[in-house]
Scaffold this active site. Structure first.
Site, short mmCIF file in Angstrom:
data_model
loop_
_atom_site.label_atom_id
_atom_site.label_comp_id
_atom_site.label_asym_id
_atom_site.label_seq_id
_atom_site.Cartn_x
_atom_site.Cartn_y
_atom_site.Cartn_z
N CYS A 1 0.84 -1.19 0.00
CA CYS A 1 0.00 0.00 0.00
C CYS A 1 0.88 1.25 0.00
O CYS A 1 1.46 1.61 1.02
CB CYS A 1 -0.91 -0.03 1.23
SG CYS A 1 -1.87 1.47 1.42
N CYS B 1 -0.34 4.02 2.32
CA CYS B 1 -0.07 3.78 3.75
C CYS B 1 1.43 3.90 4.07
O CYS B 1 1.80 4.46 5.09
CB CYS B 1 -0.51 2.38 4.17
SG CYS B 1 -2.01 1.79 3.40
N ASP B 2 2.28 3.34 3.21
CA ASP B 2 3.69 3.18 3.58
C ASP B 2 4.67 4.05 2.78
O ASP B 2 5.86 4.07 3.10
CB ASP B 2 4.11 1.71 3.40
CG ASP B 2 3.27 0.79 4.25
OD1 ASP B 2 2.84 1.23 5.34
OD2 ASP B 2 3.01 -0.36 3.85
#
Ligand code: NAP
Length: 299
Positions: free
Chosen positions: A131, A134-135
């Site tokens: 992701c 997200c990261d």
């Protein structure tokens, strides 16, 4: 006892909740991660009707807000099992919570597919990611690779190119499956390199990822990256419910456009079912179809 329990709080599940509430039914939506589902991983959505451009999380929030405004209850729980109880269903959750409903809609979506290379699982969180939204921030200023050729991979590469020093976009074919508009945007980025007709064959690095071994048109190549973002599609998460519905070979609910299953009172909606087009719009459409079918079943 709810009239309808919906497992999965993505676009399909939340649309189903809105429709079912508006039909006067009591509704519970159970979601295990984030309301909005897969779309919360998309930095920008520009093909959902009515929105010129919206972030996935914002769209997810709006879908949730709309369902709750119509009266839906929501729970952040992981549904582990369903049981037939009389003419209805019991949903058992990881935490020990148990909910009962007269009808059930499965809108469990799909989870990221893994590449299947050695040590992939071991390096998750230490360089291997699924992701970018997200990261991605963890890799600002670092070289990374994205693997895949669909819209997710193209969007991930675009997003990462804004903060990473270099983005290799690795795809196993000579052309992308994703939208041309995204490909053109990537071609404008100086720090993006397309690595076509290539496969990741090994991950390098001891405790943290430090590079990839690729096979490109029969030639071995190594690239130094600190992050690998795998964006090669998704797979369904239906195994826990397999006693109640037929699954196809890939694990998707074997249901038609009517969203019915072989179990009376059980319906499926969105990416968890067999379908040819998996889009936000088709997930939302399924949500409406499944909710109205459940309402009809209850009456
Ligand atoms: P996808 O469209 O299914 O693309 C998956 C890509 O990964 C394909 O290019 C595929 O290659 C490649 N792939 C699959 N297995 C692989 C493997 N083992 N090794 C290497 N490569 C592999 O998946 P997606 O990009 O996640 O998109 C899913 C759906 O969501 C699509 O319908 C997409 O349009 C939609 N989506 C929409 C938005 C939006 O903004 N509206 C954003 C993201 C996604 P091949 O091409 O060779 O099969």
């Amino acid at each position: 006892m709810y009239d309808i329990i919906i497992i999965g709080g993505g676009p399909a599940g939340l649309t189903a909740a809105t429709y079912a509430c508006r039909a006067g039914k009591s509704v519970l939506v159970i979601e295990k991660n984030a309301f909005g589902g897969q779309i919360t991983w998309s930095p920008k959505v520009e093909n959902f009707p009515g929105f010129v451009s919206v972030s996935g999380t914002e769209l997810g929030d709006k879908l949730l807000e709309q369902a709750m405004a119509q009266g839906a209850d929501v729970e952040l729980e992981e549904a582990k099992e369903i049981r037939r109880e009389g003419e209805g269903f019991a949903v058992l959750c990881d935490s020990g919570m148990r909910f009962e409903g007269r009808a059930l809609i499965l809108a469990t979506g799909a989870k990221p597919r893994m590449l299947g290379v050695e040590r992939e699982e071991e390096l998750v969180g230490s360089g291997v990611c699924y992701c970018a939204v997200c990261d991605g921030a963890f890799y600002a200023g670092h070289p990374v690779a994205v693997c895949g050729g669909g819209n997710s991979a193209l969007q991930d590469a675009l997003l990462l190119s804004e903060s990473c020093s270099k983005v290799y976009l690795i795809h196993r074919r000579g052309s992308f499956r994703g939208e041309q508009k995204l490909v053109e945007a990537l071609e404008q980025r100086e720090n993006v390199e397309f690595v076509m007709n290539a496969a990741v064959t090994a991950l390098q690095g001891e405790e943290e990822l430090s590079g990839l071994v690729l096979e490109q048109e029969g030639v071995r190549r190594e690239i130094a990256v600190d992050g690998l973002f795998v964006a090669i599609g998704h797979q369904p998460d239906n195994a826990a419910f397999a006693d109640f519905l037929a699954l196809d070979g890939a694990g998707y609910a074997d249901s038609g456009e009517d969203c019915l299953t072989e179990t009376p009172g059980l319906f499926v909606a969105g990416d968890c079912r067999k379908k040819s087009v998996r889009q936000l719009t088709t997930a939302a459409a399924d949500g409406a179809v499944a909710a109205l079918a459940a309402v009809q079943y209850l009456s």
